[in-house]
Design an enzyme around this catalytic site. Structure first.
Site, PDB file in Angstrom:
ATOM      1  CE  LYS A 142      -3.184  -2.422   3.117  1.00 48.07           C
ATOM      2  NZ  LYS A 142      -2.534  -3.298   4.129  1.00 48.07           N
ATOM      3  N   GLY A 143       2.154   1.048   0.261  1.00 49.56           N
ATOM      4  CA  GLY A 143       3.051   2.170   0.572  1.00 49.56           C
ATOM      5  C   GLY A 143       3.290   3.170  -0.534  1.00 49.56           C
ATOM      6  CG  PHE A 160      11.869   1.355  10.424  1.00 50.81           C
ATOM      7  CD1 PHE A 160      11.870   0.258   9.572  1.00 50.81           C
ATOM      8  CD2 PHE A 160      10.637   1.875  10.827  1.00 50.81           C
ATOM      9  CE1 PHE A 160      10.690  -0.307   9.137  1.00 50.81           C
ATOM     10  CE2 PHE A 160       9.441   1.301  10.385  1.00 50.81           C
ATOM     11  CZ  PHE A 160       9.476   0.211   9.542  1.00 50.81           C
ATOM     12  CB  VAL A 161      11.991   6.301   6.933  1.00 52.50           C
ATOM     13  CG1 VAL A 161      13.373   6.897   7.151  1.00 52.50           C
ATOM     14  CG2 VAL A 161      12.004   5.372   5.726  1.00 52.50           C
ATOM     15  CD  GLU A 178       8.057  -0.551  -2.949  1.00 54.66           C
ATOM     16  OE1 GLU A 178       6.960   0.001  -2.767  1.00 54.66           O
ATOM     17  OE2 GLU A 178       8.304  -1.700  -2.529  1.00 54.66           O
ATOM     18  CE  LYS A 218      15.926   1.934   5.193  1.00 50.51           C
ATOM     19  NZ  LYS A 218      15.345   1.009   6.215  1.00 50.51           N
ATOM     20  CG  ASP A 251      15.884  -2.102   3.236  1.00 49.12           C
ATOM     21  OD1 ASP A 251      17.094  -1.839   3.237  1.00 49.12           O
ATOM     22  OD2 ASP A 251      15.305  -2.589   4.234  1.00 49.12           O
ATOM     23  NE  ARG A 301       0.122   1.238   4.994  1.00 57.44           N
ATOM     24  CZ  ARG A 301       1.123   0.465   4.570  1.00 57.44           C
ATOM     25  NH1 ARG A 301       2.094   0.986   3.865  1.00 57.44           N
ATOM     26  NH2 ARG A 301       1.150  -0.814   4.868  1.00 57.44           N
ATOM     27  CG  ASP A 330       3.579  -0.121   7.167  1.00 52.22           C
ATOM     28  OD1 ASP A 330       4.424  -0.226   6.248  1.00 52.22           O
ATOM     29  OD2 ASP A 330       3.199  -1.093   7.832  1.00 52.22           O
TER      30      ASP A 330
HETATM   31  P1  5GP Z   1      13.045  -4.780   0.260  1.00 55.50           P
HETATM   32  O1  5GP Z   1      12.508  -6.007  -0.362  1.00 55.50           O
HETATM   33  O2  5GP Z   1      13.716  -3.836  -0.694  1.00 55.50           O
HETATM   34  O3  5GP Z   1      13.903  -5.079   1.445  1.00 55.50           O
HETATM   35  O4  5GP Z   1      11.832  -4.113   0.942  1.00 55.50           O
HETATM   36  C1  5GP Z   1      11.164  -3.026   0.486  1.00 55.50           C
HETATM   37  C2  5GP Z   1       9.948  -2.874   1.349  1.00 55.50           C
HETATM   38  O5  5GP Z   1      10.322  -3.001   2.722  1.00 55.50           O
HETATM   39  C3  5GP Z   1       9.338  -1.519   1.217  1.00 55.50           C
HETATM   40  O6  5GP Z   1       8.316  -1.518   0.261  1.00 55.50           O
HETATM   41  C4  5GP Z   1       8.787  -1.292   2.599  1.00 55.50           C
HETATM   42  O7  5GP Z   1       7.516  -1.859   2.693  1.00 55.50           O
HETATM   43  C5  5GP Z   1       9.709  -2.052   3.506  1.00 55.50           C
HETATM   44  N1  5GP Z   1      10.740  -1.203   4.113  1.00 55.50           N
HETATM   45  C6  5GP Z   1      12.076  -1.231   3.911  1.00 55.50           C
HETATM   46  N2  5GP Z   1      12.695  -0.289   4.629  1.00 55.50           N
HETATM   47  C7  5GP Z   1      11.730   0.360   5.308  1.00 55.50           C
HETATM   48  C8  5GP Z   1      11.723   1.462   6.231  1.00 55.50           C
HETATM   49  O8  5GP Z   1      12.728   2.079   6.600  1.00 55.50           O
HETATM   50  N3  5GP Z   1      10.508   1.833   6.702  1.00 55.50           N
HETATM   51  C9  5GP Z   1       9.353   1.222   6.357  1.00 55.50           C
HETATM   52  N4  5GP Z   1       8.237   1.680   6.899  1.00 55.50           N
HETATM   53  N5  5GP Z   1       9.312   0.191   5.496  1.00 55.50           N
HETATM   54  C10 5GP Z   1      10.491  -0.232   4.988  1.00 55.50           C
HETATM   55 MG    MG Z   2       6.308  -1.892   0.514  1.00 55.74          MG
END
Ligand code: 5GP
Ligand code: MG
Length: 176
Positions: free
Chosen positions: A42-43, A149-150, A96, A128, A100, A162, A156
């Site tokens: 949903k982000g 962590f943001v 997106e 990130k 991360d 959100r 969220d």
């Molecule tokens: P990845 O698969 O790249 O590790 O994850 C991406 C997803 O992880 C993002 O869409 C988000 O939902 C979550 N995520 C990664 N870092 C953060 C963060 O710092 N804060 C939040 N709220 N969600 C994060």
């Molecule tokens: Mg996400």
């Protein structure tokens, strides 16, 4: 500022300004092409809403709901909601909130490429880069952020925050 927020990292005004720049670039890069903006639920919704206002070519919206991110750890990935259209031959820009580890987006990219999209690229509000575990890059990045962590602007913590109109750092005491 919300009481659970330690610090504002990116203001709403800065996001709008960056969306103007990204929107202009995307409009130029995809001129004459059929472009589908695929928001990851949903982000990505607040960012998609802002960004799309600054794209002046015709675009289509679609959404996917993938993965779950329980708490602060990146976990399992599953497709919960799928696209509503055939994307063969279409250009896809995945929207997106944050990139991360890259696991979520590399899975989604593989999936969409299998469906014979003409191209699949990523536009992420936040990058990130320190968190990366999979070799993947976004074509368009709003802002680079450190390994914290943001929350806010779609992001969220346990489905909360959100709606904040900025990106902030969550106080550690809120998830410890
Ligand atoms: P990845 O698969 O790249 O590790 O994850 C991406 C997803 O992880 C993002 O869409 C988000 O939902 C979550 N995520 C990664 N870092 C953060 C963060 O710092 N804060 C939040 N709220 N969600 C994060
Ligand atoms: Mg996400």
């Amino acid at each position: 500022m919300h009481k659970d927020c330690k610090e504002i990292l990116v203001s709403g005004e800065a996001i709008t300004k960056r969306c103007e720049e990204l929107g202009a670039q995307i409009s130029k890069d995809y001129a004459g092409k059929e472009l589908i903006l695929v928001g990851l639920l949903k982000g990505s919704v607040p960012f998609l809403a802002e960004l799309s206002k600054h794209i002046d070519i015709d675009v289509y919206f679609d959404y996917m709901d993938v993965s779950s991110y329980d708490g602060v750890m990146s976990g399992n990935i599953a497709v919960l909601t799928d696209l509503t259209q055939d994307v063969a031959g279409k250009h896809i820009l995945i929207i997106e909130d944050i990139l991360d580890t890259g696991k979520t987006l590399s899975t989604v990219m593989d999936l969409l490429k299998e469906r014979d999209a003409a191209s699949v690229e990523i536009c992420t509000m936040l990058d990130k880069k320190e968190g990366r575990q999979v070799d993947i890059q976004a074509k368009y990045v709003g802002f680079d952020v450190p390994n914290v962590f943001v929350i806010g602007y779609g992001l969220d913590f346990n489905q909360k925050y959100r709606n904040l109109p900025y990106v902030g750092i969550l106080k550690e005491e809120c998830y410890m």
